[in-house]
Design an enzyme around this catalytic site. Structure first.
Site, short mmCIF file in Angstrom:
data_model
loop_
_atom_site.label_atom_id
_atom_site.label_comp_id
_atom_site.label_asym_id
_atom_site.label_seq_id
_atom_site.Cartn_x
_atom_site.Cartn_y
_atom_site.Cartn_z
N THR A 69 7.96 -24.26 81.55
CA THR A 69 8.73 -25.44 81.56
C THR A 69 8.22 -26.60 81.58
O THR A 69 7.33 -27.10 82.28
CB THR A 69 9.97 -25.53 82.46
OG1 THR A 69 10.81 -24.36 82.54
CG2 THR A 69 10.74 -26.65 82.43
N TRP A 70 8.06 -27.41 80.28
CA TRP A 70 7.57 -28.70 80.27
C TRP A 70 8.45 -29.81 80.39
O TRP A 70 9.38 -30.01 79.68
CB TRP A 70 6.88 -28.81 78.92
CG TRP A 70 5.73 -27.89 78.79
CD1 TRP A 70 5.51 -26.92 77.80
CD2 TRP A 70 4.31 -28.01 79.54
NE1 TRP A 70 4.23 -26.32 78.11
CE2 TRP A 70 3.54 -27.00 78.92
CE3 TRP A 70 3.93 -28.74 80.56
CZ2 TRP A 70 2.16 -26.70 79.57
CZ3 TRP A 70 2.54 -28.62 81.05
CH2 TRP A 70 1.69 -27.40 80.58
N SER A 92 14.83 -34.53 82.02
CA SER A 92 14.94 -33.54 80.79
C SER A 92 13.66 -32.69 80.74
O SER A 92 12.79 -33.14 81.12
CB SER A 92 15.01 -34.49 79.62
OG SER A 92 15.43 -33.59 78.39
N SER A 93 13.85 -31.73 80.07
CA SER A 93 12.52 -30.65 80.02
C SER A 93 12.94 -29.63 78.79
O SER A 93 14.15 -29.52 78.21
CB SER A 93 12.46 -30.10 81.26
OG SER A 93 13.37 -29.00 81.62
N SER A 94 11.83 -29.20 78.44
CA SER A 94 11.74 -27.96 77.53
C SER A 94 11.78 -26.88 78.20
O SER A 94 10.67 -26.60 78.82
CB SER A 94 10.98 -28.17 76.55
OG SER A 94 10.96 -26.86 75.58
#
Length: 246
Positions: A69-70, A92-94
């Site tokens: 997770t980035w 927020s993250s990817s």
């Protein structure tokens, strides 16, 4: 085959899943597009930004295609805009690709299903849903207008045109009802029992920060806590319009 294509293929091959169509969807979505121009790394105390334009292109691609997770935003500050380390909570993250795909797979979302996603975020999971189900079957709501605008630009750049909405996930989207599944990618303390009464088809998976994706065939009726000023699920059963069990 480009480096990005090869990295996506390797990433997808490493993710266990029952439905191979999700692997094809994962392979088709360029994650670098949705991570954007910056990400945060955490050292235990601070979030340090890493900028795409200051990183070797090949190394950047390797980073964004790791199954991790980035974090892309901390307390409303985008990594691309950060000039130095920051403190706070990720907003927020990817999410790591394997978690997204495994959750959707376990929810038994498949061909012809119509999905309402609460929490568009970077748009990455939305793109995977579009690649699997088709743009016309994907509806996604984001509370943060800046995130919503950025996700829309990225989704359109990737060639997808799902129905995107900006606002409180509590309101759902009446014009798109009914839905076969409701997917929540926002943080919640738990999955409220009222969302899936006994006997309801339900699949879910928890991971760090309790980011949740779940497939329901019932009408949610429980009010969970707020995230970023909004509730992930409605307290009224008619607001999300999930289809009842067959």
């Amino acid at each position: 085959m480009t480096d990005s294509d090869d990295l996506r293929r390797r990433l997808a091959a490493a993710v266990p899943m029952d439905d191979p169509a999700w692997r094809a969807a994962l392979e088709s979505v360029p994650r670098e597009l949705f991570v954007g121009d910056g990400l945060f790394r955490f050292d235990g105390r601070h979030w340090t930004p890493l900028h795409r334009d200051r990183t070797d292109p090949a190394e950047w691609l390797r980073l964004v295609h790791q199954d991790t997770t980035w974090v892309t935003q901390v307390d409303g500050i985008a990594a691309a805009d950060a000039t130095g380390p920051v403190t706070g909570r990720p907003t927020s993250s990817s999410t790591l690709p394997s978690l997204i795909v495994r959750m959707l797979d376990l929810a038994r979302i498949g061909d012809g299903d119509k999905v309402l996603e609460i929490g568009t975020g970077t748009g990455y999971s939305t793109a995977i849903l579009c690649a699997r189900l088709g743009d016309g079957n994907v509806y996604s709501i984001e509370y943060d207008p800046h995130l919503a605008a950025a996700a829309a630009d990225r989704l359109h750049a990737a060639g997808h045109q799902p129905t995107l909405l900006t606002g409180d996930g509590l309101a759902g989207h009446r014009d798109g009802a009914e839905y076969d599944h409701i997917v929540a990618t926002c943080a919640v303390r738990h999955i409220p029992p009222g969302l899936a009464p006994p006997g309801t088809r339900r699949r879910h998976r928890h991971r760090r920060r309790r980011r949740v994706a779940a497939g329901f065939r019932t009408r949610p009726s429980h009010r969970p806590r707020r995230r970023n000023g909004h509730r992930a699920f409605p307290h009224r059963p008619d607001q999300l319009h999930a289809r009842p069990p067959p």
